[in-house]
Scaffold this active site. Sequence first.
Site: not given
Length: 705
Positions: A406, A435
């Site tokens: 993330d 990400e």
Amino acid sequence: MTWNSDLERRDRRIVTDGGTPDHETEFVSGDGSHHPGPPRFVTVGDGIVNPNGREMETRDDLAPWNPNGDEAYEWYLVDSPEGSTAEPTDEPIAEFEPDVPGVYTLALEAPDGTHRLTVRAFPEADDDAPRPRIELDAVLEDDRIVLSPTATCVGDEPSVEYYVDDRDADVLESDGTIPIDAVDEPVRIYAVAVAERRSVPDAIELVPDEETGSVRVEHPFEPPAWVPNSIVYEIFTRRFPDQDEPTFETIADRLDHLERLGVGVLWLTPFLEAESGFGTPMAGGGPHGYNTRDYFTVDPDLGTMADFEALVDACHDRGIRVVFDLVINHTADTHPFYEAAVDDSHPEHERYRDWYRWEEFEARDPDTYFGWDGIPNLDYGNPEVREYLLSVVDFWAERVDGIRADVAWGVPLTFWTEVHDRVTSADGEFFLLDETLPSDVEMGGGRFHMHHDDVLHDTLERLGERFGSAESTAAAATGETDVAEAVPVDDETTDTPADDEEDAVADEFVDRAAHLDTSTADAVLDALEDRDRRGPHPDSEWLLYVENHDTDRYLSEYGREAQRAAAAATFTLPGSPMCYYGQETGVRGRREPMNWGAFDEPLLAYYERLFEIRREEPALQTDASLGRIDYESETDAMVAFARLAPEEDRRVVVAIHFGDGSATVAVEESVGETDLLTGESVVDSAAGDIVVDSVVVLESESVDD
């Protein structure tokens, strides 16, 4: 080192729930020394820096590997190009901005000795210029190893430069060959293609083979063999299971659904103890778990560590691998480290204050992205932070099959390089997904195997806006298309965020399709070609998605038929398709509970066919090439293209229609009449055109690409 005694109750890696030592696998970066890793390749004007205040830019630094927060590190310059005045900054984790193109040699003074690092700085270039790509290989000829690169670039013919890893003996001779008998230890060679811009580097590793007395050529940046053709399924962990008892055990009870679909990878959104656990209202994003309070403890409301491990075992029994959502850019502001950092009276206040980045410490104003409250950013300029977070990676890398990082852009590139080396050396089957929004090709080539394809995603959203239909959504809601009634939910779970949270997280980012002409459905092909212009590493895989936990539901926004078409694009274009839970069953709220017992059965049947053809048709799999074809249609909502799997001598033509109802398309090549997706004839017998509702896949008689 040891963590503070009153904090180790929450964040220590020595003990699991059962009280047993945590790891059997030994995770070590590189050779176990503090050497800072492979040579660095940068551009003058960009440098190796932390772009504080520039939230969309990837972070970078110079850092020792296997860091120890109790030890001292010092960087200095050994050699630089003529005319340069650049120097590394005076911190253990430093920044460096080359000011003249050329080769720099830096030294890291560490407790285990002096380590040297090559930094190759290339001239400034137009960021919009095509970026070259390089794929490095080698062949054995008699007593020598001959490097064999393939370098390509849109427009220009690139040159190639080679560099031997600073940790290895330099065995590369002036003619670009290597004597086989000179390779008595593994040697890594890097290659960079140079045109108007430089490429992402590729590497090979030359490994002595004791059995043959020769050398093996290995490709360290390749993803595990199971990755490219796996279909990913993302669940919002606390909303997917039975909502009467949402636990790891009831997630396991629902795995038959994933097995029937043919899911290969289950991505679980965070399930650790977090500030945003059960009971978090949708005004706060729902129970998302992205603000961690304890990196080594699962949310007790979901179950125990043993329950989680049983879920992983149940997935493995069905051939499904498990990906852990790693959130190490930031913590919750209720994490004990942050609480110590802001509390002057805490005995470890001085220590943990340096674990976070600050806008203004005296005001207790932490650095965060986009002003998001409650998630202070960790400071990777502190060796102790890196040491601790590597232990977090180690802990979970032993328990899952992969990591989805993330906010990967907020963590320095050097850290991800070390993580890749560390986990893939211990387990060559381990998978890394980043990400990074906007996507950054620098995340490939020895950092991550797969990247979110934000350009294709944003293109699909633009096509939904243009060709989707509000009437389709209304029809779905009233059941006029045989859609089951939505699952009723209470106020706590209703997907109606407050005004200040109404935009999905993805809406914070630049529209990555803004430079594409999205007036026609051909834009999906332009989005794929845009990948080549950006110059990703040849081994980089791409995650193709219609929606995820940070976006609104495509079905709700653009209607049923546009959603079917967008899904077809992700399952038929090159890349790895991802399905977000409930996308296939008619869930309309971004983070609503899964609609168990109230599936949209026709929609589910459609997705089941997409899953099946993606798994079984070689011409639709990742390695099959994509080709434009000539076609004619009465609508701009239609696109047609070909996919070719040359090894199987197999070619198919795909036509996708984003508009309502059906439309026709004529293609200028000989194709079969039977849709491979449905087994039905889709050719208008009178006109000879192909009739397309959402998608058809036809066998082509031509195998020429």
